[in-house]
Write an enzyme that holds these catalytic residues in place. Sequence first.
Site, PDB file in Angstrom:
ATOM      1  N   VAL A 153       0.834  -1.200   0.000  1.00  0.00           N
ATOM      2  CA  VAL A 153       0.000   0.000   0.000  1.00  0.00           C
ATOM      3  C   VAL A 153       0.868   1.248   0.000  1.00  0.00           C
ATOM      4  O   VAL A 153       1.936   1.280   0.606  1.00  0.00           O
ATOM      5  CB  VAL A 153      -0.965  -0.002   1.219  1.00  0.00           C
ATOM      6  CG1 VAL A 153      -0.212   0.006   2.527  1.00  0.00           C
ATOM      7  CG2 VAL A 153      -1.937   1.138   1.173  1.00  0.00           C
ATOM      8  N   CYS A 154       0.398   2.248  -0.701  1.00  0.00           N
ATOM      9  CA  CYS A 154       1.059   3.554  -0.729  1.00  0.00           C
ATOM     10  C   CYS A 154       0.331   4.442   0.283  1.00  0.00           C
ATOM     11  O   CYS A 154      -0.744   4.959   0.002  1.00  0.00           O
ATOM     12  CB  CYS A 154       0.981   4.144  -2.133  1.00  0.00           C
ATOM     13  SG  CYS A 154       1.781   5.739  -2.266  1.00  0.00           S
ATOM     14  N   LEU A 155       0.907   4.561   1.462  1.00  0.00           N
ATOM     15  CA  LEU A 155       0.285   5.321   2.545  1.00  0.00           C
ATOM     16  C   LEU A 155       1.245   6.422   2.988  1.00  0.00           C
ATOM     17  O   LEU A 155       2.311   6.131   3.555  1.00  0.00           O
ATOM     18  CB  LEU A 155      -0.053   4.385   3.712  1.00  0.00           C
ATOM     19  CG  LEU A 155      -0.824   4.965   4.878  1.00  0.00           C
ATOM     20  CD1 LEU A 155      -2.210   5.435   4.435  1.00  0.00           C
ATOM     21  CD2 LEU A 155      -0.957   3.926   5.991  1.00  0.00           C
TER      22      LEU A 155
END
Length: 156
Positions: free
Chosen positions: A88-90
């Site tokens: 995930v790109c968080l």
Amino acid sequence: MAATRRLQKELVDIQKKIDAKTISYCKRVTTDDNILLWHCLIVPTKMPFKEGQFLIDIAFPAEYPFKPPKITFKTPIYHPNVDEKGQVCLPIISAENWKPAVKTDQVMQSLVDLVDEPEPDHPLRADIAEEYVKNRERFDKKALELVKQHAHDKAK
């Protein structure tokens, strides 16, 4: 082992909030024998994802809290900010944004916020981001189909 002490305290604090039902974004947090790896069941609040619960792993480096954790979706999800491997790109846990004062429950809340409100301008899957922007109805339908196939039942 500063990481171990801090994570044990954070885990106890989160578990108390779950038991008291003062948080709604997480239903369960468990660890095996390794406090550096958490298994969490997160609960989105908006359609199409609110129809299920999603299993994630949070892997903490030995240098935590000075280095951010890594989150991986174990439940498949049709989302522009989550790739096929569950990465995930968080922003809150990116190396350039990470702050040691950030707690794991804040990270989980940010993750649920991202699931609820995708960021198509910063996608890991450009095709899904484009569909999200250009044909939201089709995106919602595909996302809901995957939720029904793979996500954990909300009633449990």
